[in-house]
Design an enzyme around this catalytic site. Structure first.
Site, PDB file in Angstrom:
ATOM      1  CD  GLU A 260      -2.521   5.398   4.123  1.00 56.31           C
ATOM      2  OE1 GLU A 260      -1.996   5.746   5.194  1.00 56.31           O
ATOM      3  OE2 GLU A 260      -3.253   6.144   3.458  1.00 56.31           O
TER       4      GLU A 260
ATOM      5  CB  SER B 198      -0.865  -0.030   1.257  1.00 58.71           C
ATOM      6  OG  SER B 198      -1.392   1.239   1.530  1.00 58.71           O
TER       7      SER B 198
ATOM      8  CE1 TYR C  56      -4.424  -1.501   5.377  1.00 58.15           C
ATOM      9  CE2 TYR C  56      -3.158   0.423   4.727  1.00 58.15           C
ATOM     10  CZ  TYR C  56      -3.860  -0.714   4.395  1.00 58.15           C
ATOM     11  OH  TYR C  56      -3.995  -1.054   3.067  1.00 58.15           O
TER      12      TYR C  56
HETATM   13  P1  GDP Z   1      -6.731   5.948   3.136  1.00 62.18           P
HETATM   14  O1  GDP Z   1      -5.861   6.850   2.336  1.00 62.18           O
HETATM   15  O2  GDP Z   1      -6.504   4.501   2.849  1.00 62.18           O
HETATM   16  O3  GDP Z   1      -6.691   6.229   4.598  1.00 62.18           O
HETATM   17  O4  GDP Z   1      -8.227   6.210   2.594  1.00 62.18           O
HETATM   18  P2  GDP Z   1      -9.474   6.985   3.217  1.00 62.18           P
HETATM   19  O5  GDP Z   1     -10.438   7.147   2.100  1.00 62.18           O
HETATM   20  O6  GDP Z   1      -9.984   6.299   4.438  1.00 62.18           O
HETATM   21  O7  GDP Z   1      -8.899   8.413   3.668  1.00 62.18           O
HETATM   22  C1  GDP Z   1      -8.290   9.294   2.762  1.00 62.18           C
HETATM   23  C2  GDP Z   1      -8.038  10.637   3.430  1.00 62.18           C
HETATM   24  O8  GDP Z   1      -9.296  11.297   3.629  1.00 62.18           O
HETATM   25  C3  GDP Z   1      -7.362  10.609   4.804  1.00 62.18           C
HETATM   26  O9  GDP Z   1      -6.369  11.616   4.841  1.00 62.18           O
HETATM   27  C4  GDP Z   1      -8.484  10.961   5.764  1.00 62.18           C
HETATM   28  O10 GDP Z   1      -8.043  11.629   6.946  1.00 62.18           O
HETATM   29  C5  GDP Z   1      -9.284  11.918   4.897  1.00 62.18           C
HETATM   30  N1  GDP Z   1     -10.667  12.103   5.368  1.00 62.18           N
HETATM   31  C6  GDP Z   1     -11.288  13.279   5.645  1.00 62.18           C
HETATM   32  N2  GDP Z   1     -12.529  13.078   6.080  1.00 62.18           N
HETATM   33  C7  GDP Z   1     -12.723  11.729   6.096  1.00 62.18           C
HETATM   34  C8  GDP Z   1     -13.826  10.904   6.488  1.00 62.18           C
HETATM   35  O11 GDP Z   1     -14.871  11.362   6.914  1.00 62.18           O
HETATM   36  N3  GDP Z   1     -13.636   9.538   6.333  1.00 62.18           N
HETATM   37  C9  GDP Z   1     -12.473   9.003   5.855  1.00 62.18           C
HETATM   38  N4  GDP Z   1     -12.345   7.692   5.727  1.00 62.18           N
HETATM   39  N5  GDP Z   1     -11.422   9.774   5.509  1.00 62.18           N
HETATM   40  C10 GDP Z   1     -11.541  11.120   5.636  1.00 62.18           C
END
Ligand code: GDP
Length: 327
Positions: free
Chosen positions: A107, A105, A129
């Site tokens: 990440e 990933s 993670y």
């Molecule tokens: P990730 O990159 O695998 O963590 O995918 P996510 O879709 O869960 O999150 C992407 C980014 O969106 C991260 O930086 C989160 O902090 C940001 N983010 C902002 N608001 C939200 C929210 O309400 N839900 C999630 N999941 N992410 C959010």
């Protein structure tokens, strides 16, 4: 894989409420053979290998939500980290000729100070993670070198589609703005709107995963679009497609993570050179696909139609408390 004439086996965890809506949605539920197994249980992995006798394994099983990994660090380490070693050990015993794809990933890069990230960039994981994924990444490398197993890491940047889980930001936004546009909800609360992600279209990434396993030798490959956008950009674009004002979408501290990755942008030039892979769907197109699909689903739901889907039964998560920043 079915289109490529593979015989496809899939493993699933036994749950009191089955979770096969994506297979139904894709119309493949009857075309794949399902084997109950759990990445936490080596014996079930060994059974799954015997039953399927695979040529290729796409190891996608994980606790895959970064946000939840802060609340469940040990569980995430066990599933997302040790799970990979359980699989590698069983493959080593059963048949070392099996090719393995590991879902590594973006990440894993975390907040490393590099404008674009590629296969040579140092990792600096910023969540339980990401640390579990990095452990798996190195185990894949180790089994490749020590035991000559065809084990490949695909380092995939965020890849999205209408099949994305509702807890991820792209789908949370597409589902949220769809509901607002149809008068089913008033607003949508997100977290950090300044974070940037490199979002691509999942079907193209899956094709890339397959291409990796067709190579003579195992390796590590980045799949990305080379572009990053803020969550705010995502919101603006989604509101435009849904025809609603952006003021309906707000940011709330409750939804911030204890620690966040600020910017992820991938450099897929090695993959392009070696496999000929490149992304096709633009950011705008991706948002349009997802928002239009969620609007269409809620319209069908309003008409009383029954169809495979997650959102109408998932409930709102606005009352769910996640771990707060403790500093
Ligand atoms: P990730 O990159 O695998 O963590 O995918 P996510 O879709 O869960 O999150 C992407 C980014 O969106 C991260 O930086 C989160 O902090 C940001 N983010 C902002 N608001 C939200 C929210 O309400 N839900 C999630 N999941 N992410 C959010």
């Amino acid at each position: 894989m079915l289109e490529k004439k593979y015989k496809v086996f899939g493993t699933y965890r036994r749950l009191s409420t089955p979770n096969f809506w994506r297979l139904h949605y894709l119309g493949v539920y009857d075309k794949v053979t399902l084997i109950p197994a759990d990445i936490i249980d080596s014996r079930s992995i060994s059974e799954a290998l015997k039953k399927s006798n695979p040529d290729e394994i796409y190891h996608l099983s994980a606790q895959s939500f970064v946000g939840a990994s802060f609340d469940q660090p040990l569980y995430t380490s066990d599933i997302t980290g040790f799970g990979t070693v359980r699989l590698l050990e069983e493959v080593k015993k059963y048949n070392k000729e099996i090719k393995i794809y590991q879902a590594s990933s973006s990440e894993m890069y975390g907040n490393v100070n590099a404008k674009v990230k590629n296969e040579n960039t140092a990792f600096h994981p910023s969540s339980p993670y990401a640390i579990a994924k990095l452990y798996s990444y190195w185990m894949i490398n180790l089994y490749r070198e020590a035991y000559d197993i065809h084990a490949t890491n695909g380092i995939l940047f965020n890849h999205e589609s209408p099949l994305r889980g509702l807890e991820f930001v792209t789908r949370k936004v597409s589902n949220g703005v769809a509901k607002i546009s149809l008068g089913l909800s008033n607003n949508l609360k997100l977290g950090n709107l300044e974070a940037k992600r490199d979002w691509g279209y999942a079907p193209e990434y899956v094709e890339g995963m397959w291409m990796m396993l067709q190579q003579k030798n195992p390796d590590d490959y980045v799949l990305a679009t080379g572009e990053s956008h803020t969550i705010k950009d995502l919101v603006n674009e989604a509101c435009m497609v849904a025809g609603i004002p952006t003021s309906k979408v707000t940011s709330s501290k409750e939804n911030f993570r204890p620690f966040d990755v600020l910017d992820l942008k991938g450099d897929y030039s090695k993959t392009n050179k070696k496999l000929g892979w490149k992304p096709k769907t633009t950011f705008k197109k991706l948002v349009k696909i997802m928002v239009e699909e969620d609007i269409a689903r809620w319209q069908r739901w309003l008409r009383g139609e029954q169809f495979p889907w997650d959102a109408s039964t998932s409930g709102e998560d606005s009352h769910v408390l996640s771990r707060k920043k403790t500093k």
